[in-house]
Motif scaffolding. Structure first.
Motif, PDB file in Angstrom:
ATOM      1  N   ASP A   1      -6.956  -0.182   9.175  1.00 40.72           N
ATOM      2  CA  ASP A   1      -7.716  -0.584   7.983  1.00 40.72           C
ATOM      3  C   ASP A   1      -7.057  -1.785   7.307  1.00 40.72           C
ATOM      4  O   ASP A   1      -7.731  -2.744   6.922  1.00 40.72           O
ATOM      5  N   ILE A   2      -5.743  -1.735   7.183  1.00 39.53           N
ATOM      6  CA  ILE A   2      -5.008  -2.801   6.500  1.00 39.53           C
ATOM      7  C   ILE A   2      -4.993  -4.071   7.345  1.00 39.53           C
ATOM      8  O   ILE A   2      -5.241  -5.170   6.832  1.00 39.53           O
TER       9      ILE A   2
ATOM     10  N   ARG B   1      -8.019   4.880  -2.227  1.00 38.34           N
ATOM     11  CA  ARG B   1      -8.238   6.039  -1.362  1.00 38.34           C
ATOM     12  C   ARG B   1      -6.920   6.790  -1.210  1.00 38.34           C
ATOM     13  O   ARG B   1      -5.853   6.255  -1.508  1.00 38.34           O
TER      14      ARG B   1
ATOM     15  N   VAL C   1       0.842  -1.196   0.000  1.00 43.69           N
ATOM     16  CA  VAL C   1       0.000   0.000   0.000  1.00 43.69           C
ATOM     17  C   VAL C   1       0.880   1.249   0.000  1.00 43.69           C
ATOM     18  O   VAL C   1       0.592   2.223  -0.702  1.00 43.69           O
TER      19      VAL C   1
ATOM     20  N   ILE D   1      -9.365  -0.559  -0.197  1.00 44.77           N
ATOM     21  CA  ILE D   1      -8.079   0.100   0.048  1.00 44.77           C
ATOM     22  C   ILE D   1      -7.294   0.234  -1.247  1.00 44.77           C
ATOM     23  O   ILE D   1      -6.679   1.262  -1.506  1.00 44.77           O
TER      24      ILE D   1
ATOM     25  N   LEU E   1      -3.963   2.626  -5.441  1.00 50.59           N
ATOM     26  CA  LEU E   1      -4.760   2.939  -4.250  1.00 50.59           C
ATOM     27  C   LEU E   1      -6.170   3.336  -4.658  1.00 50.59           C
ATOM     28  O   LEU E   1      -6.371   4.005  -5.665  1.00 50.59           O
TER      29      LEU E   1
ATOM     30  N   THR F   1      -1.553   6.687   9.685  1.00 54.41           N
ATOM     31  CA  THR F   1      -1.967   6.509   8.289  1.00 54.41           C
ATOM     32  C   THR F   1      -0.766   6.189   7.403  1.00 54.41           C
ATOM     33  O   THR F   1       0.388   6.376   7.806  1.00 54.41           O
TER      34      THR F   1
ATOM     35  N   ILE G   1      -6.056   6.068   4.779  1.00 60.33           N
ATOM     36  CA  ILE G   1      -5.853   4.631   5.002  1.00 60.33           C
ATOM     37  C   ILE G   1      -5.017   4.471   6.266  1.00 60.33           C
ATOM     38  O   ILE G   1      -3.851   4.875   6.310  1.00 60.33           O
TER      39      ILE G   1
END
Length: 168
Positions: free
Chosen positions: A78-79, A69, A14, A54, A67, A133, A74
């Motif tokens: 979230d991950i 978002r 990510v 995501i 991505l 984040t 993020i």
């Protein structure tokens, strides 16, 4: 608590995807190669990240991942939740009520103190991850970079960046 390898792989991927230009894509094979991990294993994690909104996917031979978002939207939580699932790490099975010579139910009216302590720890852990984040991580790396990390990233993207075929 032990998280699976997929969490680390997902966070790194990510973060790399956050460096892409708006129309840029990277294949799963390129991401796996960059990190020296199995493409098939990484694909599973990219799929769950996609399902969680995501990352986005573009199918086809010139497709890949990007991505879905902004990096500031993020969180690490979230991950982690996408890869590991929403269940808490500790799941009380009420084993205190098992075994020979069980006590009457009145001794188990209050929640298990062990479970309560573990759930407090889980809330603290999740709160910390929620507060970090992908953009925070990028900012920290950039602040400490002497140029070598940026140069490696640029060289990687120069050889692996994809752009979807324009619509006619």
């Amino acid at each position: 608590m032990k998280l699976g390898d997929g969490v680390e792989q997902a966070i790194h991927c990510v973060t790399v995807l956050a460096a892409l230009p708006e129309d840029g894509l990277l294949s799963a094979a390129s991401l796996a190669g960059l990190h020296g991990v199995s493409t098939s294993y990484l694909l599973k994690h990219l799929q769950v990240l996609s399902g969680a909104g995501i990352v986005g996917t573009v199918p086809g031979p010139r497709g890949g991942y990007r991505l879905a978002r902004q990096p500031g939207d993020i969180s690490l939580l979230d991950i982690v939740l996408a890869v590991e699932g929403p269940e808490p790490a500790f799941r009380c099975k009420e084993i205190r009520q098992n075994g020979p010579d069980p006590l009457p139910q009145k001794y188990f009216a209050a929640p298990c103190q062990i479970n309560a302590a573990m759930l407090r720890a889980e809330r603290a852990y999740r709160s910390e991850l929620r507060g970090v984040t992908i953009q925070d991580l990028i900012d920290q790396v950039q602040a400490a970079d002497d140029g070598a990390i940026a140069a490696r990233g640029c060289a990687f993207l120069a050889g692996h960046l994809r752009q979807p075929k324009p619509s006619s």
